[in-house]
Design a protein around this motif. Structure first.
Motif, PDB file in Angstrom:
ATOM      1  N   TRP A  20       0.828  -1.209   0.000  1.00 27.16           N
ATOM      2  CA  TRP A  20       0.000   0.000   0.000  1.00 27.16           C
ATOM      3  C   TRP A  20       0.863   1.260   0.000  1.00 27.16           C
ATOM      4  O   TRP A  20       0.481   2.267  -0.594  1.00 27.16           O
ATOM      5  CB  TRP A  20      -0.986  -0.015   1.161  1.00 27.16           C
ATOM      6  CG  TRP A  20      -1.866  -1.225   1.132  1.00 27.16           C
ATOM      7  CD1 TRP A  20      -2.113  -2.086   2.171  1.00 27.16           C
ATOM      8  CD2 TRP A  20      -2.616  -1.747   0.026  1.00 27.16           C
ATOM      9  NE1 TRP A  20      -2.951  -3.089   1.775  1.00 27.16           N
ATOM     10  CE2 TRP A  20      -3.281  -2.906   0.455  1.00 27.16           C
ATOM     11  CE3 TRP A  20      -2.780  -1.342  -1.294  1.00 27.16           C
ATOM     12  CZ2 TRP A  20      -4.099  -3.664  -0.371  1.00 27.16           C
ATOM     13  CZ3 TRP A  20      -3.595  -2.103  -2.131  1.00 27.16           C
ATOM     14  CH2 TRP A  20      -4.242  -3.245  -1.665  1.00 27.16           C
ATOM     15  N   ALA A  51      -4.351   5.054  -0.121  1.00 34.61           N
ATOM     16  CA  ALA A  51      -3.358   3.981  -0.063  1.00 34.61           C
ATOM     17  C   ALA A  51      -2.474   4.141   1.168  1.00 34.61           C
ATOM     18  O   ALA A  51      -2.111   3.151   1.812  1.00 34.61           O
ATOM     19  CB  ALA A  51      -2.512   3.960  -1.332  1.00 34.61           C
ATOM     20  N   ALA A  54      -4.455   2.912   4.057  1.00 29.79           N
ATOM     21  CA  ALA A  54      -4.449   1.447   4.044  1.00 29.79           C
ATOM     22  C   ALA A  54      -3.110   0.912   4.546  1.00 29.79           C
ATOM     23  O   ALA A  54      -3.058  -0.095   5.259  1.00 29.79           O
ATOM     24  CB  ALA A  54      -4.737   0.938   2.637  1.00 29.79           C
ATOM     25  N   HIS A  55      -2.030   1.589   4.186  1.00 26.95           N
ATOM     26  CA  HIS A  55      -0.684   1.240   4.653  1.00 26.95           C
ATOM     27  C   HIS A  55      -0.617   1.273   6.183  1.00 26.95           C
ATOM     28  O   HIS A  55      -0.178   0.314   6.820  1.00 26.95           O
ATOM     29  CB  HIS A  55       0.303   2.232   4.024  1.00 26.95           C
ATOM     30  CG  HIS A  55       1.599   2.404   4.710  1.00 26.95           C
ATOM     31  ND1 HIS A  55       2.643   1.515   4.573  1.00 26.95           N
ATOM     32  CD2 HIS A  55       2.059   3.386   5.524  1.00 26.95           C
ATOM     33  CE1 HIS A  55       3.680   1.940   5.277  1.00 26.95           C
ATOM     34  NE2 HIS A  55       3.346   3.078   5.858  1.00 26.95           N
ATOM     35  N   GLY A  97      -7.639  -2.865   1.496  1.00 32.60           N
ATOM     36  CA  GLY A  97      -6.838  -1.871   0.781  1.00 32.60           C
ATOM     37  C   GLY A  97      -7.433  -1.498  -0.559  1.00 32.60           C
ATOM     38  O   GLY A  97      -7.468  -0.325  -0.935  1.00 32.60           O
TER      39      GLY A  97
END
Length: 131
Positions: A20, A51, A54-55, A97
């Motif tokens: 991500w 992203a 999500a990481h 994600g």
């Protein structure tokens, strides 16, 4: 089933935050490796920001998942349950994600909850097996 699958799931879950992060960097403007946090804070691309979120969430989810898999194994939980819950967790985290980046908040929340329940189940099964 073999615990090997659960261990592969651990590896995939451990590497997922970096997937991500790569997506976040690829969708941002001229990545600056000298100050990556400030660079990310300046990004206005929604895909890059999603992203990155999500990481961060993938990092948050990894430790409890890893603890659940290892605790369940150490407590002697049936390997089939460990593997099934691990696979479902990883699938949910990948979808989490994808849905984050796609802006599908209800689906993102649904797969997050299912993944969370997998972790709770692993830990609960470990606790019950240890009685």
């Amino acid at each position: 089933m073999s615990m090997t699958l659960a261990y592969w799931c651990l590896l995939i879950a451990a590497l997922m935050p970096y997937l991500w992060a790569t997506v976040a960097k690829a969708n941002g403007k001229r990545y600056d490796n000298r100050d990556p946090r400030a660079w990310q804070a300046r990004q206005d691309n929604p895909r890059s920001n999603a992203a990155y979120a999500a990481h961060l969430n993938a990092f948050e989810a990894f430790a409890p998942f890893a603890a659940g898999v290892l605790a369940a194994q150490m407590a002697g939980v049936d390997t089939n349950w460990i593997v099934i819950l691990s696979i479902v967790f990883v699938v949910c985290r990948v979808l989490h994600g994808v849905f984050y980046i796609a802006g599908k908040a209800p689906l993102r929340s649904l797969v997050w909850a299912i993944g969370f329940l997998c972790v709770v189940a692993l830990l609960a099964l470990a606790a019950l097996a240890a009685i």
